[in-house]
Design a protein around this motif. Structure first.
Motif, PDB file in Angstrom:
ATOM      1  N   LEU A 101       0.707  -1.609  -0.157  1.00 19.62           N
ATOM      2  CA  LEU A 101       0.216  -0.094  -0.006  1.00 19.62           C
ATOM      3  C   LEU A 101       0.843   1.408   0.269  1.00 19.62           C
ATOM      4  O   LEU A 101       1.966   1.493   0.410  1.00 19.62           O
ATOM      5  N   ILE A 102       0.766   2.035  -0.769  1.00 20.32           N
ATOM      6  CA  ILE A 102       0.930   3.969  -0.885  1.00 20.32           C
ATOM      7  C   ILE A 102       0.403   4.890  -0.930  1.00 20.32           C
ATOM      8  O   ILE A 102      -0.762   4.943  -1.651  1.00 20.32           O
ATOM      9  N   PHE A 103       0.464   5.286  -0.044  1.00 21.63           N
ATOM     10  CA  PHE A 103      -0.165   6.622   0.905  1.00 21.63           C
ATOM     11  C   PHE A 103       1.052   8.201   0.209  1.00 21.63           C
ATOM     12  O   PHE A 103       1.411   8.012   0.376  1.00 21.63           O
ATOM     13  N   LEU A 104      -0.788   8.437  -0.563  1.00 23.39           N
ATOM     14  CA  LEU A 104       0.165   9.499  -1.077  1.00 23.39           C
ATOM     15  C   LEU A 104      -0.777  10.734   0.162  1.00 23.39           C
ATOM     16  O   LEU A 104      -1.687  11.080  -0.400  1.00 23.39           O
ATOM     17  N   GLY A 105       0.165  10.894   1.136  1.00 30.21           N
ATOM     18  CA  GLY A 105      -0.238  12.064   2.326  1.00 30.21           C
ATOM     19  C   GLY A 105      -2.171  11.080   3.128  1.00 30.21           C
ATOM     20  O   GLY A 105      -3.140  11.599   1.797  1.00 30.21           O
ATOM     21  N   TYR A 106      -1.139  10.304   3.507  1.00 26.94           N
ATOM     22  CA  TYR A 106      -2.846   9.496   4.596  1.00 26.94           C
ATOM     23  C   TYR A 106      -2.966  10.322   5.840  1.00 26.94           C
ATOM     24  O   TYR A 106      -2.739  11.126   6.059  1.00 26.94           O
ATOM     25  N   PRO A 107      -4.584  10.990   5.231  1.00 28.62           N
ATOM     26  CA  PRO A 107      -5.513  11.185   6.530  1.00 28.62           C
ATOM     27  C   PRO A 107      -5.838  10.632   7.999  1.00 28.62           C
ATOM     28  O   PRO A 107      -6.672  10.250   8.060  1.00 28.62           O
ATOM     29  N   PHE A 108      -4.894  11.266   8.577  1.00 35.34           N
ATOM     30  CA  PHE A 108      -4.602  10.267   9.990  1.00 35.34           C
ATOM     31  C   PHE A 108      -5.278  10.716  11.038  1.00 35.34           C
ATOM     32  O   PHE A 108      -5.871   9.934  11.758  1.00 35.34           O
ATOM     33  N   HIS A 109      -6.430  12.015  10.754  1.00 32.69           N
ATOM     34  CA  HIS A 109      -7.313  12.815  11.700  1.00 32.69           C
ATOM     35  C   HIS A 109      -7.827  13.358  10.622  1.00 32.69           C
ATOM     36  O   HIS A 109      -7.080  13.986   9.863  1.00 32.69           O
ATOM     37  N   PRO A 110      -8.572  14.161  11.363  1.00 30.86           N
ATOM     38  CA  PRO A 110      -9.528  15.514  10.887  1.00 30.86           C
ATOM     39  C   PRO A 110      -8.267  16.506  11.293  1.00 30.86           C
ATOM     40  O   PRO A 110      -8.005  16.616  12.224  1.00 30.86           O
ATOM     41  N   PRO A 111      -8.282  17.611  10.479  1.00 35.40           N
ATOM     42  CA  PRO A 111      -7.340  19.213  11.241  1.00 35.40           C
ATOM     43  C   PRO A 111      -7.492  19.400  11.819  1.00 35.40           C
ATOM     44  O   PRO A 111      -8.731  19.925  12.392  1.00 35.40           O
ATOM     45  N   GLY A 112      -6.596  19.985  12.905  1.00 39.21           N
ATOM     46  CA  GLY A 112      -6.937  19.968  13.913  1.00 39.21           C
ATOM     47  C   GLY A 112      -7.477  20.007  15.167  1.00 39.21           C
ATOM     48  O   GLY A 112      -7.523  19.749  16.079  1.00 39.21           O
ATOM     49  N   HIS A 113      -8.038  17.980  15.097  1.00 36.92           N
ATOM     50  CA  HIS A 113      -8.517  16.947  15.939  1.00 36.92           C
ATOM     51  C   HIS A 113      -7.155  15.861  16.194  1.00 36.92           C
ATOM     52  O   HIS A 113      -7.645  14.734  15.762  1.00 36.92           O
ATOM     53  N   PRO A 114      -6.037  15.532  16.378  1.00 37.75           N
ATOM     54  CA  PRO A 114      -5.153  14.990  16.389  1.00 37.75           C
ATOM     55  C   PRO A 114      -5.925  13.775  17.180  1.00 37.75           C
ATOM     56  O   PRO A 114      -4.939  13.192  17.237  1.00 37.75           O
ATOM     57  N   GLU A 115      -6.213  13.454  18.505  1.00 37.17           N
ATOM     58  CA  GLU A 115      -6.945  13.015  19.118  1.00 37.17           C
ATOM     59  C   GLU A 115      -8.413  11.102  18.610  1.00 37.17           C
ATOM     60  O   GLU A 115      -8.505  10.884  18.788  1.00 37.17           O
ATOM     61  N   LYS A 116      -8.400  12.530  17.298  1.00 30.88           N
ATOM     62  CA  LYS A 116      -9.330  11.145  16.034  1.00 30.88           C
ATOM     63  C   LYS A 116      -9.012  10.776  14.915  1.00 30.88           C
ATOM     64  O   LYS A 116      -8.546  11.237  13.997  1.00 30.88           O
ATOM     65  N   VAL A 117      -7.997   9.674  15.698  1.00 34.46           N
ATOM     66  CA  VAL A 117      -6.912   9.083  14.412  1.00 34.46           C
ATOM     67  C   VAL A 117      -7.443   8.152  14.071  1.00 34.46           C
ATOM     68  O   VAL A 117      -8.655   7.341  14.516  1.00 34.46           O
ATOM     69  N   ARG A 118      -7.449   7.892  12.861  1.00 30.91           N
ATOM     70  CA  ARG A 118      -8.190   6.684  12.095  1.00 30.91           C
ATOM     71  C   ARG A 118      -7.656   5.530  11.182  1.00 30.91           C
ATOM     72  O   ARG A 118      -6.642   5.766  10.826  1.00 30.91           O
ATOM     73  N   ASP A 119      -6.843   4.873  12.374  1.00 29.43           N
ATOM     74  CA  ASP A 119      -5.650   4.198  12.656  1.00 29.43           C
ATOM     75  C   ASP A 119      -6.221   2.641  12.322  1.00 29.43           C
ATOM     76  O   ASP A 119      -4.999   1.818  12.546  1.00 29.43           O
ATOM     77  N   ALA A 120      -7.294   2.456  13.221  1.00 28.99           N
ATOM     78  CA  ALA A 120      -7.655   0.896  13.882  1.00 28.99           C
ATOM     79  C   ALA A 120      -6.532  -0.156  13.322  1.00 28.99           C
ATOM     80  O   ALA A 120      -6.584  -1.018  13.387  1.00 28.99           O
ATOM     81  N   HIS A 121      -7.043  -0.174  11.880  1.00 33.59           N
ATOM     82  CA  HIS A 121      -7.463  -0.531  10.553  1.00 33.59           C
ATOM     83  C   HIS A 121      -5.736  -1.500  10.339  1.00 33.59           C
ATOM     84  O   HIS A 121      -5.890  -2.079   9.861  1.00 33.59           O
ATOM     85  N   LEU A 122      -5.505  -0.215  10.279  1.00 30.22           N
ATOM     86  CA  LEU A 122      -4.040   0.119   9.805  1.00 30.22           C
ATOM     87  C   LEU A 122      -2.933  -1.227  10.536  1.00 30.22           C
ATOM     88  O   LEU A 122      -1.916  -2.433  10.044  1.00 30.22           O
TER      89      LEU A 122
END
Length: 226
Positions: free
Chosen positions: A132-153
């Motif tokens: 898998l190749i990520f061209l700027g992965y969206p780890f979280h919404p801007p300004g909300h680093p606590e809402k990380v979209r990483d569980a499936h990784l």
């Protein structure tokens, strides 16, 4: 603008046919191909995406890009994850039918996230993804680093390449470091100093050039894992 060797076609998905384009290598054999998903706000013909795919062809890697169904229908709101993943799986199958080599997947922001979700829970019969190749992965919404979209990784077993701008509001440095540490040796990170989410450093930047600048890193990663 489409390249002369580009083959455009209609890709069947569970939500209807969508536009797609297959771009073979400029020269040489066909060692691998990459499915490229677009960002949430722009389709497969956005200059960033076409710039990346054109440069990948010059690097000797074929690409297949496509529109997600919501954008094909003229909507701005992304599909449900299930619909988006079904469309991505259809693109993986179409790519496997067109290449003799390995199939890699990824994309710009939203497209890369859907690629990873599809790889984490592939539908029955989907051809395997080699990386898998990520061209700027969206780890979280801007300004909300606590809402990380990483569980499936963390359940992914394929190699991962993260190409990230150091000023990307979707990739807080602390979040990025934490995720990469947990992923361990499966993940490779390449950073672009001063670049934002679209790898732009100023408003005058050409998105086609920004996309093309990532291809050498993506192609090297693919060659390393083919």
């Amino acid at each position: 603008m489409a390249r002369m060797s580009e083959a455009r076609f209609r890709l069947p998905t569970p939500k209807g046919e969508v536009s797609a384009a297959w771009l073979p290598p400029t020269a040489g054999d066909d060692p691998a191909a990459m499915v490229v998903g677009h960002g949430a706000g722009a389709g497969m013909d956005h200059p960033f995406v076409t710039g990346f795919c054109g440069a990948m062809a010059d690097e000797g890697i074929a690409t297949l890009r496509f529109n997600f169904p919501y954008l094909e229908a003229g909507r701005r709101t992304p599909d449900t994850p299930a619909n988006a993943q079904a469309a991505f799986a259809a693109a993986v199958e179409a790519t496997a039918d067109r290449t003799r080599g390995s199939v890699f997947a990824g994309g710009k922001s939203y497209g890369g996230r859907i690629a990873s979700m599809t790889a984490a829970t592939p539908p029955p019969g989907m051809p395997p993804i080699s990386g898998l190749i990520f061209l700027g992965y969206p780890f979280h919404p801007p300004g909300h680093p606590e809402k990380v979209r990483d569980a499936h990784l963390y359940g992914l077993e394929v190699p991962l390449l993260f190409l990230e701008g150091t000023k990307d509001p979707f990739a807080d440095p602390a979040v990025l470091a934490s995720v990469l540490e947990r992923l361990g040796s499966r993940a490779r990170l390449v950073t672009f100093e001063g670049a934002g989410h679209s790898f732009d450093r100023s408003r005058k930047d050409d998105p086609r050039v920004n996309g093309a600048a990532l291809a050498a890193h993506a192609a090297a990663f693919i060659r390393d894992h083919t």
